[in-house]
Design a protein around this motif. Structure first.
Motif, mmCIF file in Angstrom:
data_model
loop_
_atom_site.group_PDB
_atom_site.id
_atom_site.type_symbol
_atom_site.label_atom_id
_atom_site.label_comp_id
_atom_site.label_asym_id
_atom_site.label_seq_id
_atom_site.Cartn_x
_atom_site.Cartn_y
_atom_site.Cartn_z
ATOM 1 N N TYR A 28 0.851 -1.197 0.000
ATOM 2 C CA TYR A 28 0.000 0.000 0.000
ATOM 3 C C TYR A 28 0.885 1.244 0.000
ATOM 4 C CZ TYR A 28 -3.761 -3.130 1.477
ATOM 5 O OH TYR A 28 -4.684 -4.146 1.549
ATOM 6 N N ARG A 46 -4.436 9.659 2.456
ATOM 7 C CA ARG A 46 -4.950 8.648 1.539
ATOM 8 C C ARG A 46 -4.169 7.359 1.696
ATOM 9 N NH1 ARG A 46 -3.166 10.562 -3.789
ATOM 10 N NH2 ARG A 46 -1.796 11.963 -2.673
ATOM 11 N N CYS A 48 -3.530 4.109 -0.804
ATOM 12 C CA CYS A 48 -3.733 3.679 -2.193
ATOM 13 C C CYS A 48 -3.089 2.322 -2.425
ATOM 14 C CB CYS A 48 -3.102 4.677 -3.163
ATOM 15 S SG CYS A 48 -3.747 6.354 -3.033
ATOM 16 N N LYS A 49 -3.679 1.586 -3.380
ATOM 17 C CA LYS A 49 -3.112 0.297 -3.790
ATOM 18 C C LYS A 49 -3.657 -0.034 -5.160
ATOM 19 C CE LYS A 49 -2.558 -4.522 -2.548
ATOM 20 N NZ LYS A 49 -3.004 -5.602 -1.672
ATOM 21 N N GLU A 50 -2.816 -0.638 -5.990
ATOM 22 C CA GLU A 50 -3.274 -1.119 -7.286
ATOM 23 C C GLU A 50 -3.893 -2.496 -7.093
ATOM 24 O OE1 GLU A 50 -1.527 -2.168 -11.650
ATOM 25 O OE2 GLU A 50 -0.641 -0.462 -10.575
ATOM 26 N N LEU A 55 -6.060 1.585 -9.770
ATOM 27 C CA LEU A 55 -5.596 2.236 -8.554
ATOM 28 C C LEU A 55 -6.794 2.546 -7.664
ATOM 29 C CD1 LEU A 55 -3.162 3.379 -7.002
ATOM 30 C CD2 LEU A 55 -3.664 5.585 -8.060
ATOM 31 N N LYS A 56 -6.812 1.957 -6.491
ATOM 32 C CA LYS A 56 -7.885 2.166 -5.521
ATOM 33 C C LYS A 56 -7.389 3.144 -4.459
ATOM 34 C CE LYS A 56 -10.736 -1.068 -7.020
ATOM 35 N NZ LYS A 56 -12.136 -0.913 -7.307
ATOM 36 N N THR A 57 -8.271 4.017 -4.000
ATOM 37 C CA THR A 57 -7.902 5.009 -2.989
ATOM 38 C C THR A 57 -8.937 5.033 -1.881
ATOM 39 O OG1 THR A 57 -6.836 6.392 -4.655
ATOM 40 C CG2 THR A 57 -7.393 7.441 -2.581
ATOM 41 N N TYR A 59 -9.789 7.413 1.406
ATOM 42 C CA TYR A 59 -9.466 8.668 2.095
ATOM 43 C C TYR A 59 -9.642 8.466 3.583
ATOM 44 C CZ TYR A 59 -9.350 10.718 -2.485
ATOM 45 O OH TYR A 59 -9.005 10.996 -3.780
#
Length: 93
Positions: A28, A46, A48-50, A55-57, A59
């Motif tokens: 992550y 944030r 984030c991870k692919e 790409l997912k985020t 918050y």
């Protein structure tokens, strides 16, 4: 011209936000982005991870206020790591 761009919502003020260097943790990326409020800093950022090529985020905003940006960034990273351990990829659903 500055008056009109402010009046009609130019995004120049957004470009004044500093670029954040992410912290890598178990695949992550954690981006600490504290929000300044009344001389203090709210813990925010944030995660984030692919996932499957996308790409997912997520918050991350907390109610905590700290007196320094550095402390808010450090706390954000620690809380994000704990959140990742607990939720994993479920945070993106």
């Amino acid at each position: 011209m500055g008056f009109f761009s402010k009046l009609f919502g130019s995004n120049k003020s957004e470009s004044n936000t500093p670029e954040v260097e992410p912290t890598h943790y178990n695949g992550y990326l954690i981006y600490p982005e504290p929000k300044q409020e009344g001389g203090q800093f709210r813990i925010a950022g944030r995660i984030c991870k692919e996932v499957n090529g996308e790409l997912k985020t997520h918050y991350f905003i907390r109610s905590d206020l700290l007196s320094s940006r550095h402390d808010a960034e450090t706390f954000m990273i620690k809380k994000s790591e704990m959140f990742i351990k607990q939720m994993g990829d479920k945070m993106f659903k």
